[in-house]
Scaffold this motif. Structure first.
Motif, PDB file in Angstrom:
ATOM      1  N   ASP A  33     134.530  -1.257  51.284  1.00  0.00           N
ATOM      2  CA  ASP A  33     135.771  -0.532  51.056  1.00  0.00           C
ATOM      3  C   ASP A  33     135.632   0.898  51.576  1.00  0.00           C
ATOM      4  OD1 ASP A  33     134.482   1.072  49.062  1.00  0.00           O
ATOM      5  OD2 ASP A  33     134.842  -0.518  47.601  1.00  0.00           O
ATOM      6  N   SER A  34     136.740   1.591  51.667  1.00  0.00           N
ATOM      7  CA  SER A  34     136.749   2.924  52.258  1.00  0.00           C
ATOM      8  C   SER A  34     135.923   3.917  51.449  1.00  0.00           C
ATOM      9  CB  SER A  34     138.192   3.434  52.383  1.00  0.00           C
ATOM     10  OG  SER A  34     138.837   3.447  51.111  1.00  0.00           O
ATOM     11  N   VAL A  35     135.862   3.723  50.126  1.00  0.00           N
ATOM     12  CA  VAL A  35     135.096   4.638  49.280  1.00  0.00           C
ATOM     13  C   VAL A  35     133.607   4.523  49.585  1.00  0.00           C
ATOM     14  CG1 VAL A  35     134.482   5.221  46.908  1.00  0.00           C
ATOM     15  CG2 VAL A  35     136.841   4.573  47.461  1.00  0.00           C
ATOM     16  N   LEU A  36     133.104   3.287  49.648  1.00  0.00           N
ATOM     17  CA  LEU A  36     131.685   3.075  49.929  1.00  0.00           C
ATOM     18  C   LEU A  36     131.334   3.531  51.345  1.00  0.00           C
ATOM     19  CD1 LEU A  36     128.912   2.064  49.159  1.00  0.00           C
ATOM     20  CD2 LEU A  36     129.632  -0.264  49.755  1.00  0.00           C
ATOM     21  N   ARG A  37     132.207   3.250  52.288  1.00  0.00           N
ATOM     22  CA  ARG A  37     131.958   3.660  53.670  1.00  0.00           C
ATOM     23  C   ARG A  37     131.875   5.184  53.777  1.00  0.00           C
ATOM     24  NH1 ARG A  37     132.784   0.387  57.868  1.00  0.00           N
ATOM     25  NH2 ARG A  37     134.160  -0.920  56.582  1.00  0.00           N
ATOM     26  N   ALA A  38     132.819   5.874  53.123  1.00  0.00           N
ATOM     27  CA  ALA A  38     132.810   7.337  53.149  1.00  0.00           C
ATOM     28  C   ALA A  38     131.585   7.891  52.438  1.00  0.00           C
ATOM     29  CB  ALA A  38     134.090   7.872  52.509  1.00  0.00           C
TER      30      ALA A  38
ATOM     31  N   LEU B 128     130.052  -6.687  57.183  1.00  0.00           N
ATOM     32  CA  LEU B 128     130.073  -6.362  55.761  1.00  0.00           C
ATOM     33  C   LEU B 128     131.460  -5.862  55.377  1.00  0.00           C
ATOM     34  CD1 LEU B 128     126.704  -4.448  55.192  1.00  0.00           C
ATOM     35  CD2 LEU B 128     127.227  -6.833  54.676  1.00  0.00           C
ATOM     36  N   PHE B 129     131.980  -6.369  54.302  1.00  0.00           N
ATOM     37  CA  PHE B 129     133.295  -5.947  53.846  1.00  0.00           C
ATOM     38  C   PHE B 129     133.128  -4.749  52.903  1.00  0.00           C
ATOM     39  CE2 PHE B 129     133.733 -10.431  54.947  1.00  0.00           C
ATOM     40  CZ  PHE B 129     134.825 -10.380  55.819  1.00  0.00           C
TER      41      PHE B 129
ATOM     42  N   LEU C  17     118.408   5.125  51.952  1.00  0.00           N
ATOM     43  CA  LEU C  17     119.757   5.410  51.470  1.00  0.00           C
ATOM     44  C   LEU C  17     120.649   4.174  51.581  1.00  0.00           C
ATOM     45  CD1 LEU C  17     121.793   8.616  52.097  1.00  0.00           C
ATOM     46  CD2 LEU C  17     122.876   6.406  52.438  1.00  0.00           C
ATOM     47  N   LEU C  18     120.580   3.472  52.720  1.00  0.00           N
ATOM     48  CA  LEU C  18     121.399   2.273  52.897  1.00  0.00           C
ATOM     49  C   LEU C  18     121.037   1.204  51.862  1.00  0.00           C
ATOM     50  CD1 LEU C  18     121.593   1.809  56.788  1.00  0.00           C
ATOM     51  CD2 LEU C  18     123.357   2.674  55.243  1.00  0.00           C
ATOM     52  N   LYS C  19     119.743   1.027  51.612  1.00  0.00           N
ATOM     53  CA  LYS C  19     119.324   0.041  50.613  1.00  0.00           C
ATOM     54  C   LYS C  19     119.921   0.370  49.248  1.00  0.00           C
ATOM     55  CE  LYS C  19     114.895  -1.266  52.674  1.00  0.00           C
ATOM     56  NZ  LYS C  19     113.430  -1.288  52.484  1.00  0.00           N
ATOM     57  N   ASN C  20     119.911   1.639  48.897  1.00  0.00           N
ATOM     58  CA  ASN C  20     120.432   2.064  47.599  1.00  0.00           C
ATOM     59  C   ASN C  20     121.949   1.881  47.518  1.00  0.00           C
ATOM     60  OD1 ASN C  20     119.947   3.467  44.961  1.00  0.00           O
ATOM     61  ND2 ASN C  20     121.361   4.945  45.882  1.00  0.00           N
ATOM     62  N   GLU C  21     122.639   2.188  48.602  1.00  0.00           N
ATOM     63  CA  GLU C  21     124.100   2.083  48.597  1.00  0.00           C
ATOM     64  C   GLU C  21     124.588   0.638  48.643  1.00  0.00           C
ATOM     65  OE1 GLU C  21     126.528   4.742  48.566  1.00  0.00           O
ATOM     66  OE2 GLU C  21     124.729   5.728  47.802  1.00  0.00           O
ATOM     67  N   LEU C  22     123.834  -0.241  49.284  1.00  0.00           N
ATOM     68  CA  LEU C  22     124.304  -1.610  49.505  1.00  0.00           C
ATOM     69  C   LEU C  22     123.798  -2.598  48.459  1.00  0.00           C
ATOM     70  CD1 LEU C  22     123.776  -1.837  53.390  1.00  0.00           C
ATOM     71  CD2 LEU C  22     125.902  -1.288  52.165  1.00  0.00           C
ATOM     72  N   ARG C  23     122.950  -2.145  47.544  1.00  0.00           N
ATOM     73  CA  ARG C  23     122.304  -3.081  46.625  1.00  0.00           C
ATOM     74  C   ARG C  23     123.270  -3.728  45.648  1.00  0.00           C
ATOM     75  NH1 ARG C  23     118.844   1.114  42.809  1.00  0.00           N
ATOM     76  NH2 ARG C  23     120.617   2.296  41.969  1.00  0.00           N
ATOM     77  N   ALA C  24     124.435  -3.141  45.441  1.00  0.00           N
ATOM     78  CA  ALA C  24     125.413  -3.726  44.512  1.00  0.00           C
ATOM     79  C   ALA C  24     126.240  -4.831  45.159  1.00  0.00           C
ATOM     80  CB  ALA C  24     126.342  -2.640  43.982  1.00  0.00           C
ATOM     81  N   LEU C  25     126.130  -4.999  46.480  1.00  0.00           N
ATOM     82  CA  LEU C  25     126.917  -6.042  47.141  1.00  0.00           C
ATOM     83  C   LEU C  25     126.385  -7.416  46.763  1.00  0.00           C
ATOM     84  CD1 LEU C  25     127.320  -4.454  50.700  1.00  0.00           C
ATOM     85  CD2 LEU C  25     128.950  -4.441  48.804  1.00  0.00           C
TER      86      LEU C  25
ATOM     87  N   ASP D 170     122.220 -12.184  57.215  1.00  0.00           N
ATOM     88  CA  ASP D 170     121.778 -11.216  58.210  1.00  0.00           C
ATOM     89  C   ASP D 170     123.001 -10.638  58.900  1.00  0.00           C
ATOM     90  OD1 ASP D 170     118.763 -11.506  58.322  1.00  0.00           O
ATOM     91  OD2 ASP D 170     119.368 -13.586  58.647  1.00  0.00           O
ATOM     92  N   VAL D 171     123.072  -9.320  58.979  1.00  0.00           N
ATOM     93  CA  VAL D 171     124.172  -8.667  59.680  1.00  0.00           C
ATOM     94  C   VAL D 171     123.623  -7.568  60.576  1.00  0.00           C
ATOM     95  CG1 VAL D 171     125.844  -9.145  57.851  1.00  0.00           C
ATOM     96  CG2 VAL D 171     124.573  -6.995  57.829  1.00  0.00           C
ATOM     97  N   SER D 172     124.346  -7.283  61.632  1.00  0.00           N
ATOM     98  CA  SER D 172     123.983  -6.194  62.525  1.00  0.00           C
ATOM     99  C   SER D 172     124.695  -4.922  62.084  1.00  0.00           C
ATOM    100  CB  SER D 172     124.383  -6.532  63.962  1.00  0.00           C
ATOM    101  OG  SER D 172     123.717  -7.692  64.409  1.00  0.00           O
ATOM    102  N   TYR D 173     124.072  -3.776  62.373  1.00  0.00           N
ATOM    103  CA  TYR D 173     124.692  -2.502  62.027  1.00  0.00           C
ATOM    104  C   TYR D 173     124.348  -1.474  63.102  1.00  0.00           C
ATOM    105  CZ  TYR D 173     120.265  -0.282  60.882  1.00  0.00           C
ATOM    106  OH  TYR D 173     119.007   0.271  60.970  1.00  0.00           O
TER     107      TYR D 173
END
Length: 325
Positions: A82-87, A79-80, A44-52, A58-61
């Motif tokens: 926005d509130s929409v992507l985070r939600a 990672l910057f 799910l994270l890969k799919n949501e973050l692929r547009a960045l 390398d970042v920690s999460y």
């Protein structure tokens, strides 16, 4: 005092054994479901973050379970988002099927060559497993003394006209291989190779190299002195290699590896791959004939090669290469 009859005892065993296996099955099912959740949230994270638009980052999460909100919260301060992507991430994670309330942490790697994203995940509080660093093979007394013996050997041959350095180039090397048992082998049949063969006959085996608990082979290049050079300043190059050989165009070659792009002139073919879940993915061809690189990629996909990392929790690329020696 009451005694349990043999028939009652057999009845009790018939009841307890199925109950025991049922509990074991339930526990195993919970573990599998926990692993399924981990795999699902990574996808799910890969799919949501692929547009960045990130590359070579390398970042920690963390994915923390909030007991008050009864749900997961995703954090990646570097990672910057926005509130929409985070939600969106939080809401989609919390509808995934799960049987666990464990928290996770790890690293997200945005590949530097492709659009791929690699994610490492670990349970919070779980014991961390570190891959051991590879230990290079070493001559007795260290490389400085070994190179001193090489220089003295060549100088002694020059004094009796058995070695002539006037025709040697400014950057000439001769190669040998240190096998997994520490023995030295030179298959070069040139004049310089024959000198090296003569030299290593009197050398003792090197201490074996280790890579993540496995024997390590090594390709070592020794400089050949040119006319007027100070023999005490001879240089060497060492390349760590994986144990199994690879056949490239029907010739057996050593596959070397590095954590940075090798730039030596004698490197013939370079292929990098990213490590994810103990396997190698997203190959990139950097240098060399395409057919040789394809053979190298096929070899790497088929072999169980465990390369240690400077940081085992980051999905860094490993550069595999073959030396043209």
């Amino acid at each position: 005092m009451k005694y349990i009859s043999s028939s009652n005892h057999r009845d009790m065993k018939r009841f307890l054994l199925p109950a025991f296996f049922l509990l074991l099955l339930m526990r195993t099912s919970c573990l599998v479901r926990g692993q399924d959740f981990e795999s699902a949230y990574i996808d799910l994270l890969k799919n949501e973050l692929r547009a960045l638009p990130y590359r070579d980052l390398d970042v920690s999460y963390s994915l923390s379970y909030d007991s008050l909100q009864m749900g997961y919260v995703f954090h990646a301060p570097q990672l910057f988002l926005d509130s929409v992507l985070r939600a969106s991430i939080d809401s989609k994670v919390n509808v995934l099927p799960r049987t666990t309330a464990a928290s996770y942490k790890g690293t997200i790697r945005f590949d530097n060559y492709t659009n791929a994203i690699f994610i490492r995940s670990a349970l919070v509080g779980a014991a961390l497993v570190f891959n051991t660093m590879h230990v290079m093979t070493e001559p007795r007394g260290g490389m400085a003394r070994f190179m001193k013996r090489w220089a003295v050997f060549l100088d002694s041959l020059k004094r009796i006209d058995k070695f002539e350095d006037k025709n040697v180039g400014l950057d000439s090397y001769v190669y040998m291989v240190v096998e997994v048992d520490g023995s030295l082998v030179c298959g070069d049949t040139s004049e310089a190779g024959q000198l090296l063969q003569q030299f290593i006959r009197s050398e003792k085996p090197w201490t074996p190299g280790i890579m993540s608990g496995r024997p390590l082979v090594q390709s070592v290049a020794l400089q050949i002195p040119y006319h007027g050079m100070d023999y005490d300043k001879l240089r060497y190059k060492r390349h760590g290699g994986v144990r199994p050989r690879v056949r490239i165009n029907n010739e057996e070659r050593i596959v070397c590896f590095s954590y940075a792009l090798p730039r030596e002139k004698d490197v013939r073919a370079i292929l990098s791959m990213a490590c994810e879940n103990d396997g190698y993915v997203a190959p990139v061809f950097h240098k060399g004939p395409v057919n040789e690189l394809q053979q190298l990629a096929t070899f790497l996909r088929g072999e169980q090669i465990n390369i240690s990392y400077y940081n085992p929790h980051m999905a860094n690329r490993v550069y595999f290469y073959i030396i043209d020696n």
